[in-house]
Design a protein around this motif. Structure first.
Motif, PDB file in Angstrom:
ATOM      1  N   UNK A   1       0.960  -1.366   0.068  1.00  0.00           N
ATOM      2  CA  UNK A   1       0.021  -0.061   0.142  1.00  0.00           C
ATOM      3  C   UNK A   1       0.809   1.275  -0.130  1.00  0.00           C
ATOM      4  N   UNK A   2       0.396   2.261  -0.613  1.00  0.00           N
ATOM      5  CA  UNK A   2       1.330   3.285  -1.142  1.00  0.00           C
ATOM      6  C   UNK A   2       1.102   4.821  -0.147  1.00  0.00           C
ATOM      7  N   UNK A   3       1.802   5.700  -0.202  1.00  0.00           N
ATOM      8  CA  UNK A   3       1.318   7.013   0.529  1.00  0.00           C
ATOM      9  C   UNK A   3       2.105   7.939  -0.345  1.00  0.00           C
ATOM     10  N   UNK A   4       1.625   8.950  -0.933  1.00  0.00           N
ATOM     11  CA  UNK A   4       0.298   9.478  -0.711  1.00  0.00           C
ATOM     12  C   UNK A   4      -0.643   8.322  -1.441  1.00  0.00           C
ATOM     13  N   UNK A   5      -1.768   8.105  -1.021  1.00  0.00           N
ATOM     14  CA  UNK A   5      -2.627   7.153  -1.480  1.00  0.00           C
ATOM     15  C   UNK A   5      -3.964   7.290  -1.051  1.00  0.00           C
ATOM     16  N   UNK A   6      -4.910   6.439  -1.594  1.00  0.00           N
ATOM     17  CA  UNK A   6      -6.539   6.255  -1.077  1.00  0.00           C
ATOM     18  C   UNK A   6      -6.462   5.435   0.008  1.00  0.00           C
ATOM     19  N   UNK A   7      -6.786   5.539   1.205  1.00  0.00           N
ATOM     20  CA  UNK A   7      -6.963   4.714   2.394  1.00  0.00           C
ATOM     21  C   UNK A   7      -8.226   4.933   3.001  1.00  0.00           C
ATOM     22  N   UNK A   8      -8.958   3.862   3.069  1.00  0.00           N
ATOM     23  CA  UNK A   8     -10.090   3.789   3.681  1.00  0.00           C
ATOM     24  C   UNK A   8     -11.291   5.117   3.185  1.00  0.00           C
ATOM     25  N   UNK A   9     -11.099   4.718   1.828  1.00  0.00           N
ATOM     26  CA  UNK A   9     -11.796   5.689   1.112  1.00  0.00           C
ATOM     27  C   UNK A   9     -11.670   7.416   1.189  1.00  0.00           C
ATOM     28  N   UNK A  10     -10.470   7.484   1.722  1.00  0.00           N
ATOM     29  CA  UNK A  10     -10.000   8.835   1.848  1.00  0.00           C
ATOM     30  C   UNK A  10      -8.372   8.911   1.185  1.00  0.00           C
ATOM     31  N   UNK A  11      -8.171  10.050   0.530  1.00  0.00           N
ATOM     32  CA  UNK A  11      -6.924  10.417  -0.181  1.00  0.00           C
ATOM     33  C   UNK A  11      -6.126  10.931   1.175  1.00  0.00           C
ATOM     34  N   UNK A  12      -5.110  10.174   1.392  1.00  0.00           N
ATOM     35  CA  UNK A  12      -4.064  10.839   2.431  1.00  0.00           C
ATOM     36  C   UNK A  12      -2.819  11.108   1.949  1.00  0.00           C
ATOM     37  N   UNK A  13      -2.406  12.348   2.289  1.00  0.00           N
ATOM     38  CA  UNK A  13      -1.307  13.067   1.647  1.00  0.00           C
ATOM     39  C   UNK A  13      -0.886  14.112   2.896  1.00  0.00           C
ATOM     40  N   UNK A  14      -0.138  14.757   2.576  1.00  0.00           N
ATOM     41  CA  UNK A  14       0.604  15.774   3.535  1.00  0.00           C
ATOM     42  C   UNK A  14      -0.594  16.676   4.102  1.00  0.00           C
ATOM     43  N   UNK A  15      -1.558  17.188   3.152  1.00  0.00           N
ATOM     44  CA  UNK A  15      -2.512  18.012   3.639  1.00  0.00           C
ATOM     45  C   UNK A  15      -3.620  17.254   4.519  1.00  0.00           C
ATOM     46  N   UNK A  16      -3.936  16.221   4.168  1.00  0.00           N
ATOM     47  CA  UNK A  16      -4.714  15.282   4.877  1.00  0.00           C
ATOM     48  C   UNK A  16      -4.199  15.301   6.320  1.00  0.00           C
ATOM     49  N   UNK A  17      -2.854  14.873   6.485  1.00  0.00           N
ATOM     50  CA  UNK A  17      -2.327  14.731   7.544  1.00  0.00           C
ATOM     51  C   UNK A  17      -2.381  15.983   8.600  1.00  0.00           C
ATOM     52  N   UNK A  18      -2.137  16.974   8.011  1.00  0.00           N
ATOM     53  CA  UNK A  18      -2.302  18.218   8.743  1.00  0.00           C
ATOM     54  C   UNK A  18      -3.800  18.510   9.168  1.00  0.00           C
ATOM     55  N   UNK A  19      -4.736  18.010   8.289  1.00  0.00           N
ATOM     56  CA  UNK A  19      -6.217  18.323   8.707  1.00  0.00           C
ATOM     57  C   UNK A  19      -6.288  17.514  10.066  1.00  0.00           C
ATOM     58  N   UNK A  20      -5.731  15.950   9.739  1.00  0.00           N
ATOM     59  CA  UNK A  20      -6.081  15.043  10.873  1.00  0.00           C
ATOM     60  C   UNK A  20      -5.331  15.815  12.292  1.00  0.00           C
ATOM     61  N   UNK A  21      -4.581  16.330  12.381  1.00  0.00           N
ATOM     62  CA  UNK A  21      -3.877  16.943  13.403  1.00  0.00           C
ATOM     63  C   UNK A  21      -4.335  18.203  13.818  1.00  0.00           C
ATOM     64  N   UNK A  22      -5.096  18.867  13.114  1.00  0.00           N
ATOM     65  CA  UNK A  22      -5.580  20.122  13.451  1.00  0.00           C
ATOM     66  C   UNK A  22      -6.204  20.183  14.917  1.00  0.00           C
ATOM     67  N   UNK A  23      -7.038  19.335  15.231  1.00  0.00           N
ATOM     68  CA  UNK A  23      -7.244  19.466  16.722  1.00  0.00           C
ATOM     69  C   UNK A  23      -6.272  19.668  17.967  1.00  0.00           C
ATOM     70  N   UNK A  24      -5.298  19.091  17.536  1.00  0.00           N
ATOM     71  CA  UNK A  24      -4.098  19.155  18.573  1.00  0.00           C
ATOM     72  C   UNK A  24      -3.616  20.563  18.416  1.00  0.00           C
ATOM     73  N   UNK A  25      -3.474  21.091  17.017  1.00  0.00           N
ATOM     74  CA  UNK A  25      -2.611  22.427  16.988  1.00  0.00           C
ATOM     75  C   UNK A  25      -3.594  23.344  17.825  1.00  0.00           C
ATOM     76  N   UNK A  26      -4.854  23.425  17.434  1.00  0.00           N
ATOM     77  CA  UNK A  26      -5.990  24.210  17.819  1.00  0.00           C
ATOM     78  C   UNK A  26      -5.709  24.189  19.579  1.00  0.00           C
ATOM     79  N   UNK A  27      -5.678  22.818  20.020  1.00  0.00           N
ATOM     80  CA  UNK A  27      -5.702  23.045  21.469  1.00  0.00           C
ATOM     81  C   UNK A  27      -4.058  23.651  21.986  1.00  0.00           C
TER      82      UNK A  27
END
Length: 386
Positions: free
Chosen positions: A265-291
């Motif tokens: 399985x590759x990165x960037x790529x589609x995983x669990x019906x979602x495209x994962x790349x650096x932008x998606x990583x940052x989005x996933x960590x956004x709650x911690x950044x906001x906190x």
């Protein structure tokens, strides 16, 4: 690290009221976070093996790589079982072993995180279940063990070496169809901290809210009253289909050939019906950044990794992107793991051709520096500038 396929349903974590018995959610305590950021020095290093297994050669090698901290997991419960003793009877000898490892780190001018992986309870059962968190021995056990640790390592002789006390690794409570923050954990943490503060008013406390090490725990999180708290996450996204590919399998996978369909399985790529790349990583960590920004608190990434048999170029890109995000936000971090299990080890051969299935012969170390190792070594160069 505790891992399970239950992570794939963590997006439902706070819907547990519809699954099983109704649970009371405690009212968040009123907190007074610092108005300006008070923080220990930013560090970059390794998670290592249990205190009783970690040796001086590994410590010296980690220092040579450029790491300036090691996160040492402790399992006083397992040590007690091996020695056929009770936890509290065996604990002094175990802490002496830990003290020796801390001295090794001092000799290499490295910091140490003491990370409680095991639970201070005899015969705890499944530590992810409500029965564990409702066990009347659990809170006194956590309070006692941290008071014992703080007593052992109090004083100026440890002030310059212990970077923080990681109160408990990846707390979680599972109810039918979901996993969530264990509310009993959140309730007992202030009392654990108070017990530590009786011995040491200055040591930094590392708090993982759960569930697991997920960022989900930072949504609407109320910070703790104590101002010397580092908030921690572990990062493995996307986990089941990328960072942990070929590590865990459905129960019907019994042969190596069946298992191989889960790798590559590759990165960037589609995983669990979602495209994962650096932008998606940052989005996933956004709650911690906001906190972090809202409450002016330091953040530690206590674990992150990608298994060594993931495609090499994908592993390189994932590690590059995730470290870039950590550095952008001034987070401290520890790669998981150094000379622990070969699947995460940067010194073993990498790429899909190195897939290891249970029962395979133990793999060989790489005779040349791996591509993943190059990325981590380069990132450690920032330690020299501090």
């Amino acid at each position: 690290m505790k891992t399970t396929n239950f992570r794939i349903v963590l997006a439902m974590a706070f819907l547990f009221f519809s699954c099983g018995e109704k649970r009371e959610v405690p009212e968040p305590e009123t907190a007074n976070p610092p108005t300006t950021l008070v923080s220990p020095a930013q560090v970059r290093g390794f998670m290592v093996s249990d205190a009783k297994d970690f040796d001086r050669n590994a410590l010296n090698a980690a220092a040579e790589w450029g790491a300036n901290i090691i996160r040492i997991p402790i399992h006083p419960d397992k040590f007690a079982q091996i020695n056929q003793r009770g936890i509290w009877d065996a604990l002094p000898a175990y802490l002496d072993i830990l003290a020796e490892r801390i001295q090794w780190a001092r000799e290499k001018n490295m910091k140490v995180i003491i990370d409680l992986h095991g639970v201070p309870v005899e015969n705890p059962g499944d530590i992810s279940q409500p029965t564990f968190w409702n066990n009347p021995e659990v809170k006194p056990g956590f309070i006692r063990i941290w008071k014992e640790i703080a007593t052992k390592f109090k004083g100026s002789s440890y002030d310059d070496i212990i970077w923080g006390y990681d109160l408990y690794n990846e707390p979680v409570e599972k109810v039918p169809n979901t996993a969530h923050i264990p509310f009993k954990w959140r309730e007992m943490v202030p009392e654990i901290i108070s017990a530590i503060r009786e011995m040491d008013s200055d040591v930094w406390i590392i708090y993982e809210p759960g569930p697991w090490g997920e960022v989900l725990g930072y949504k609407d999180l109320t910070p703790l009253e104590d101002e010397r708290v580092i908030y921690s996450i572990h990062y493995y996204k996307p986990q089941d289909s990328f960072t942990h590919q070929g590590v865990y399998f459905p129960s019907d996978v019994t042969t190596r050939e069946q298992a191989q369909q889960y790798i590559g399985k590759t990165y960037p790529g589609v995983h669990e019906n979602t495209t994962w790349n650096k932008e998606k990583m940052e989005e996933s960590m956004a709650p911690v950044v906001a906190f972090q920004k809202k409450h002016n608190v330091p953040i530690l990434v206590g674990e992150f990794s990608v298994v060594r048999w993931a495609p090499v170029e994908s592993s390189k890109q994932w590690l590059t992107d995730v470290i870039d995000i950590f550095e952008k936000n001034n987070w401290s971090w520890c790669y998981h793991a150094f000379r622990e299990w070969h699947g995460w080890d940067l010194e073993y051969k990498e790429g899909t051709g190195e897939f290891w299935f249970r029962g395979d012969p133990y793999p060989e170390r790489s005779q040349t520096e791996t591509e993943r190792a190059k990325i981590i070594r380069k990132a450690f160069q920032k330690n020299k500038a501090q």
